[in-house]
Scaffold this active site. Structure first.
Site, PDB file in Angstrom:
ATOM      1  N   ARG A   1      -6.487  -0.103   5.930  1.00 40.50           N
ATOM      2  CA  ARG A   1      -6.059  -1.502   5.941  1.00 40.50           C
ATOM      3  C   ARG A   1      -6.741  -2.225   4.791  1.00 40.50           C
ATOM      4  NH1 ARG A   1     -10.449  -2.952   5.771  1.00 40.50           N
ATOM      5  NH2 ARG A   1      -9.750  -5.050   6.160  1.00 40.50           N
TER       6      ARG A   1
ATOM      7  N   ASP B   1      -4.220 -11.251   1.029  1.00 44.55           N
ATOM      8  CA  ASP B   1      -3.159 -10.248   1.156  1.00 44.55           C
ATOM      9  C   ASP B   1      -1.956 -10.592   0.301  1.00 44.55           C
ATOM     10  OD1 ASP B   1      -4.774  -9.994   3.786  1.00 44.55           O
ATOM     11  OD2 ASP B   1      -3.626  -8.147   3.552  1.00 44.55           O
TER      12      ASP B   1
HETATM   13  O1  MRU Z   1      -5.274  -6.732   8.795  1.00 46.04           O
HETATM   14  P1  MRU Z   1      -6.140  -6.256   7.663  1.00 46.04           P
HETATM   15  O2  MRU Z   1      -7.454  -5.721   8.104  1.00 46.04           O
HETATM   16  O3  MRU Z   1      -5.399  -5.300   6.755  1.00 46.04           O
HETATM   17  O4  MRU Z   1      -6.429  -7.568   6.818  1.00 46.04           O
HETATM   18  C1  MRU Z   1      -7.198  -7.487   5.664  1.00 46.04           C
HETATM   19  C2  MRU Z   1      -7.498  -8.797   5.065  1.00 46.04           C
HETATM   20  O5  MRU Z   1      -7.077  -9.836   5.527  1.00 46.04           O
HETATM   21  C3  MRU Z   1      -8.288  -8.778   3.784  1.00 46.04           C
HETATM   22  O6  MRU Z   1      -9.045  -9.944   3.669  1.00 46.04           O
HETATM   23  C4  MRU Z   1      -7.295  -8.705   2.612  1.00 46.04           C
HETATM   24  O7  MRU Z   1      -6.459  -7.605   2.748  1.00 46.04           O
HETATM   25  C5  MRU Z   1      -7.985  -8.646   1.321  1.00 46.04           C
HETATM   26  S1  MRU Z   1      -8.714  -7.061   1.099  1.00 46.04           S
HETATM   27  C6  MRU Z   1      -9.471  -6.876  -0.341  1.00 46.04           C
END
Ligand code: MRU
Length: 358
Positions: A53, A242
């Site tokens: 993730r 994201d």
């Molecule tokens: O649901 P996730 O754990 O994939 O969410 C990740 C995030 O929100 C991070 O802050 C984002 O992907 C930036 S990662 C460098």
């Protein structure tokens, strides 16, 4: 970065066994397990269930997912169908589509006997580039931390949300890269780690990786940041993203927006760290960003380790209660002090982003 003193990246290709290796993040922090992905379906599942993730790592996994598809068949129709399935595996992180499109563009120009090698080289390039960009983000963000330290002459307290660490990228992290660089330079820092319910990426992943690098950190409940800012116990916030719109609006893990509001109210600088692969140049209105809604069981149930060292999942909500699990929110550009990118730090605005990247 290091786990028990050994250098790791979060994803790599095992040439001998022709499999993709990942660190299964659903098992952290209690178990460190390296898992094999053998088929594109394995890659899709790993993204869906969050064995991998974090936006950049999702992109890297999707790229290697295409390699796995090419290993199964060099038929371009199969690869195209696999690409569509990969893109659907999680909706919010734009890096997923960015990586798949980049792979397809490369593969559309070659003969079928070159598919596997070309796919593998491109997936490696995507991951190497992410590592390089994250390192540059670190060097650019380091200057901001240094400036705060030079004024304060005391430990710099940085608050971060979710995991935008090396576990979320190929290496270094986005939000954590300036932190790692500051630590290496000997600047005294302490990190407030938002627990980040419901999946607890802050507690389970960010704190874990900071511990491995021996960086002082304290886990706090998600609602604690506000009072810490009122008490002047936060010098700056750094989070990941994201999907960053060309307007400078930033979509990140649920709860980021509320932290930005608290930072704004308390004059605490609020920075967002990102590689350019996270910029969405098409969507202009933050309401058009696809926000993932995940299974409410992620809220109603919690996993931990019992006294005998066994990992257990228990229900914590009333049986009859309904729960809603939105995974991301959007922080409008006006609450963002600056964007830390591989090219430098810029204002969160269309003009500044265009100037930096177009
Ligand atoms: O649901 P996730 O754990 O994939 O969410 C990740 C995030 O929100 C991070 O802050 C984002 O992907 C930036 S990662 C460098």
């Amino acid at each position: 970065m290091k786990i028990e003193g050994k250098e790791y990246r979060t994803i790599w290709f095992d040439e001998q066994n022709q499999v993709v290796k990942i660190i299964d993040q659903t098992k952290l922090p209690h178990q460190f397990i390296v898992k094999d992905l053998k088929t594109v379906k394995d890659a899709i599942n790993a993204i869906k269930v969050m064995e991998v993730r974090g936006a950049p790592l999702i992109g890297g996994t999707a790229a290697y997912g295409i390699v796995l598809a090419a290993l199964e068949s060099s038929d371009f129709n199969f690869i195209k169908q696999s690409s569509e399935d990969l893109i659907k595996s999680r909706p919010t992180a734009i890096n997923l589509k960015w990586a798949v499109d980049r792979m397809l563009k490369k593969l559309s120009k070659i003969n079928s006997h070159q598919v596997l090698n070309t796919a593998l080289n491109e997936a490696k390039d995507i991951c190497n580039e992410d590592e390089k960009f994250c390192q540059k983000i670190g060097l650019n963000g380091l200057k901001i931390i240094e400036e705060i330290y030079n004024k304060k002459k005391d430990t710099v307290n940085i608050l971060t949300h979710c995991n935008a660490g090396w576990l979320a990228t190929i290496n270094w992290g986005t939000a954590t890269s300036p932190i790692y660089h500051a630590h290496k330079k000997g600047i005294p820092i302490h990190i407030w780690v938002d627990e980040t319910r419901p999946r607890n990426q802050g507690a389970n992943l960010t704190s874990y990786e900071l511990n491995e690098e021996k960086i002082p950190n304290t886990i706090i409940a998600d609602n604690t940041g506000g009072i810490l800012m009122q008490r002047d116990e936060v010098d700056m916030c750094i989070v990941g993203t994201d999907r960053t719109l060309s307007t400078g609006d930033v979509c990140n893990k649920i709860g980021t927006y509320l932290k930005a509001l608290a930072a704004h109210d308390n004059d605490v600088p609020f920075y967002v760290a990102l590689p350019s692969s996270t910029i969405d140049w098409n969507i202009k209105d933050l309401k058009d960003i696809p926000i993932e809604e995940r299974n409410s069981e992620e809220l109603s149930h919690i996993e931990g380790i019992d006294d005998e060292g066994k990992v257990k999942k228990v229900m914590i909500y009333p049986k009859k209660s309904k729960a809603m699990n939105l995974a991301f929110d959007v922080t409008p550009a006006k609450y963002v002090t600056g964007l830390i990118t591989e090219k430098g730090v810029c204002e969160a605005s269309t003009d500044a982003l265009q100037k930096m990247f177009k």
